[in-house]
Design a protein around this motif. Structure first.
Motif, PDB file in Angstrom:
ATOM      1  N   ILE A 283       0.910  -1.260  -0.171  1.00  0.00           N
ATOM      2  CA  ILE A 283      -0.113   0.028   0.109  1.00  0.00           C
ATOM      3  C   ILE A 283       1.126   1.333  -0.069  1.00  0.00           C
ATOM      4  N   GLY A 284       0.559   2.529  -1.033  1.00  0.00           N
ATOM      5  CA  GLY A 284       1.422   3.213  -1.044  1.00  0.00           C
ATOM      6  C   GLY A 284       3.341   2.978  -1.367  1.00  0.00           C
ATOM      7  N   PHE A 285       3.181   2.795  -2.433  1.00  0.00           N
ATOM      8  CA  PHE A 285       4.507   1.888  -3.066  1.00  0.00           C
ATOM      9  C   PHE A 285       5.255   3.403  -4.003  1.00  0.00           C
ATOM     10  N   GLY A 286       4.853   4.286  -3.799  1.00  0.00           N
ATOM     11  CA  GLY A 286       5.608   5.262  -3.945  1.00  0.00           C
ATOM     12  C   GLY A 286       6.656   4.850  -5.138  1.00  0.00           C
ATOM     13  N   ARG A 287       8.012   5.686  -5.362  1.00  0.00           N
ATOM     14  CA  ARG A 287       8.586   5.096  -6.372  1.00  0.00           C
ATOM     15  C   ARG A 287       8.765   3.409  -6.983  1.00  0.00           C
TER      16      ARG A 287
ATOM     17  N   ILE B 284      -0.535  -1.024  -4.251  1.00  0.00           N
ATOM     18  CA  ILE B 284      -1.606   0.444  -4.484  1.00  0.00           C
ATOM     19  C   ILE B 284      -0.827   1.911  -4.545  1.00  0.00           C
ATOM     20  N   GLU B 285      -0.692   3.089  -5.110  1.00  0.00           N
ATOM     21  CA  GLU B 285      -1.115   4.294  -4.843  1.00  0.00           C
ATOM     22  C   GLU B 285      -0.863   4.842  -5.616  1.00  0.00           C
ATOM     23  N   ILE B 286      -1.387   6.350  -4.122  1.00  0.00           N
ATOM     24  CA  ILE B 286      -2.686   7.283  -5.002  1.00  0.00           C
ATOM     25  C   ILE B 286      -1.972   8.567  -5.994  1.00  0.00           C
ATOM     26  N   LYS B 287      -0.243   7.704  -6.069  1.00  0.00           N
ATOM     27  CA  LYS B 287      -0.012   9.723  -6.851  1.00  0.00           C
ATOM     28  C   LYS B 287      -0.202   8.422  -8.674  1.00  0.00           C
ATOM     29  N   ARG B 288      -0.607   8.756  -9.455  1.00  0.00           N
ATOM     30  CA  ARG B 288      -0.928   8.284 -10.271  1.00  0.00           C
ATOM     31  C   ARG B 288      -0.085   8.520 -11.579  1.00  0.00           C
TER      32      ARG B 288
ATOM     33  N   GLY C 235      -3.643   2.649  -9.844  1.00  0.00           N
ATOM     34  CA  GLY C 235      -3.573   4.467  -9.175  1.00  0.00           C
ATOM     35  C   GLY C 235      -4.516   4.616  -9.014  1.00  0.00           C
ATOM     36  N   GLY C 236      -4.741   4.788  -7.744  1.00  0.00           N
ATOM     37  CA  GLY C 236      -5.505   5.550  -6.795  1.00  0.00           C
ATOM     38  C   GLY C 236      -5.335   5.468  -5.217  1.00  0.00           C
ATOM     39  N   ASP C 237      -7.197   5.619  -4.977  1.00  0.00           N
ATOM     40  CA  ASP C 237      -7.217   6.026  -3.528  1.00  0.00           C
ATOM     41  C   ASP C 237      -7.030   5.058  -2.449  1.00  0.00           C
ATOM     42  N   MET C 238      -5.947   3.923  -1.577  1.00  0.00           N
ATOM     43  CA  MET C 238      -6.670   2.859  -1.362  1.00  0.00           C
ATOM     44  C   MET C 238      -8.075   3.251   0.141  1.00  0.00           C
ATOM     45  N   ARG C 239      -8.287   4.615   0.681  1.00  0.00           N
ATOM     46  CA  ARG C 239      -9.654   3.762   0.966  1.00  0.00           C
ATOM     47  C   ARG C 239      -9.715   3.256   0.069  1.00  0.00           C
TER      48      ARG C 239
ATOM     49  N   LEU D 113       3.475  -2.242   4.842  1.00  0.00           N
ATOM     50  CA  LEU D 113       3.207  -0.230   4.739  1.00  0.00           C
ATOM     51  C   LEU D 113       4.065  -0.184   4.771  1.00  0.00           C
ATOM     52  N   ASN D 114       4.905   0.631   3.884  1.00  0.00           N
ATOM     53  CA  ASN D 114       6.318   1.018   4.129  1.00  0.00           C
ATOM     54  C   ASN D 114       7.060   2.533   4.472  1.00  0.00           C
ATOM     55  N   PHE D 115       6.920   2.947   4.816  1.00  0.00           N
ATOM     56  CA  PHE D 115       6.714   4.798   5.495  1.00  0.00           C
ATOM     57  C   PHE D 115       6.008   5.165   5.286  1.00  0.00           C
ATOM     58  N   PRO D 116       5.457   4.989   6.000  1.00  0.00           N
ATOM     59  CA  PRO D 116       3.343   5.894   6.200  1.00  0.00           C
ATOM     60  C   PRO D 116       2.855   6.822   6.636  1.00  0.00           C
TER      61      PRO D 116
ATOM     62  N   ARG E 120      -3.394  10.029   6.935  1.00  0.00           N
ATOM     63  CA  ARG E 120      -2.374   8.676   6.602  1.00  0.00           C
ATOM     64  C   ARG E 120      -2.878   7.932   6.743  1.00  0.00           C
ATOM     65  N   LEU E 121      -1.853   7.131   6.393  1.00  0.00           N
ATOM     66  CA  LEU E 121      -1.672   5.741   5.692  1.00  0.00           C
ATOM     67  C   LEU E 121      -2.366   4.841   6.845  1.00  0.00           C
ATOM     68  N   MET E 122      -1.807   4.852   7.834  1.00  0.00           N
ATOM     69  CA  MET E 122      -2.065   3.907   8.733  1.00  0.00           C
ATOM     70  C   MET E 122      -3.563   4.604   9.652  1.00  0.00           C
TER      71      MET E 122
ATOM     72  N   ARG F 211      14.517  -3.593  -0.271  1.00  0.00           N
ATOM     73  CA  ARG F 211      13.732  -2.082   0.810  1.00  0.00           C
ATOM     74  C   ARG F 211      13.073  -1.210  -1.240  1.00  0.00           C
ATOM     75  N   SER F 212      12.223  -0.820   0.139  1.00  0.00           N
ATOM     76  CA  SER F 212      11.453   0.605  -0.066  1.00  0.00           C
ATOM     77  C   SER F 212      12.376   1.638  -0.747  1.00  0.00           C
ATOM     78  N   ASN F 213      11.473   3.109  -1.404  1.00  0.00           N
ATOM     79  CA  ASN F 213      12.710   4.008  -1.404  1.00  0.00           C
ATOM     80  C   ASN F 213      13.372   4.883  -0.228  1.00  0.00           C
ATOM     81  N   ARG F 214      12.706   5.093   0.339  1.00  0.00           N
ATOM     82  CA  ARG F 214      12.658   5.147   1.557  1.00  0.00           C
ATOM     83  C   ARG F 214      13.583   4.459   2.595  1.00  0.00           C
ATOM     84  N   GLU F 215      13.238   3.020   2.287  1.00  0.00           N
ATOM     85  CA  GLU F 215      13.830   2.381   3.809  1.00  0.00           C
ATOM     86  C   GLU F 215      16.022   2.197   2.752  1.00  0.00           C
TER      87      GLU F 215
END
Ligand SMILES: C[S@@+](CC[C@H](N)C(=O)[O-])C[C@H]1O[C@@H](n2cnc3c(N)ncnc32)[C@H](O)[C@@H]1O
Length: 218
Positions: A50-54, A73-77, A99-103, A120-123, A135-137, A194-198
């Motif tokens: 959820i929210g995979f970013g790059r 799923i990533e909100i930023k299309r 691309g979409g809102d996980m909600r 859920l990486n760095f939400p 917030r994601l979480m 690893r996620s990008n933020r990680e």
């Protein structure tokens, strides 16, 4: 055409190029929601980020677990589009991104109990109280993850914000559908990705707080 003409033509094409419409280009979740039973064979091991970013986590995870089916799923299309293109170039056909809102995407996903792992990486980019709803979480995500995970399925959360990690662990411990693995905290990421933020946090020598919970019978 000489080099000057070619440059002029390139400039004109650039100047008249339409802005990129990521809304239109980004892959959207199927109308009516993603039916995992329809999309994948019964024995498929399905994982969700959820929210995979790059998208680095999905790409590295696809290499680490090539037999697993990954959904993101990533909100930023813009990122959904770019990660989809990258996966196509890398021929990672086991990765599907939306691309979409996980909600809205998660409540429409089915059937219950079909997913093996949720990441859920760095939400936590939102600090201010008034941003709490972004917030994601939160309760809604917990309910959806609890619904979609199979019994014993894993819910892995990472953050570089210590207070948030404590808050997430508390939320999971208090929820009847989850059981923390051990005391809930992991000193390493066991998923080979690893996620990008990680990756950035590792390079910057920042601490990373990792929490693993399992779907319990509750
Ligand atoms: C801090 S970034 C972390 C990105 C990535 N997971 C990483 O670790 O590098 C949080 C990500 O969650 C995405 N996001 C925020 N709200 C979302 C929502 N409602 N649905 C889907 N993605 C969302 C953001 O666009 C952003 O890419």
């Amino acid at each position: 055409m000489d080099a000057v003409d070619r440059t002029r033509q390139d400039d004109e094409e650039r100047a008249t190029a339409l802005p990129v419409r990521y809304d239109e280009l980004a892959p959207a979740a199927p109308e009516g929601g993603l039916d995992l039973a329809e999309a994948y064979p019964q024995e498929a091991e399905i994982e969700l980020e959820i929210g995979f970013g790059r998208g680095l986590f999905l790409i590295e995870r696809a290499a680490a677990a090539p037999d697993h089916q990954l959904v993101g799923i990533e909100i930023k299309r813009k990122w959904a589009y770019r990660v989809e293109q990258r996966c196509k170039r890398l021929e990672l056909s086991q990765v599907r991104v939306f691309g979409g809102d996980m909600r809205t995407v998660l409540p429409e996903m089915r059937p219950a109990g079909r997913i093996a792992r949720v990441f859920l990486n760095f939400p936590d980019p939102w600090w201010k109280k008034r941003h709490a709803k972004r917030r994601l979480m939160g309760e809604d995500v917990l309910e959806q993850v609890a619904r979609l995970l199979r019994l014993g399925g894993e819910f892995f959360i990472q953050t570089d914000v210590e207070e948030r990690a404590a808050e997430y662990a508390r939320q999971l411990a208090d929820h009847p559908a989850f059981e923390l693995e051990g005391d809930g905290s992991l000193d390493h990421n066991p998923y080979g990705a690893r996620s990008n933020r990680e990756k950035r946090a590792i390079e910057d020598g920042l601490p990373i707080y990792r929490i693993l919970a399992r779907r319990a019978a509750g």
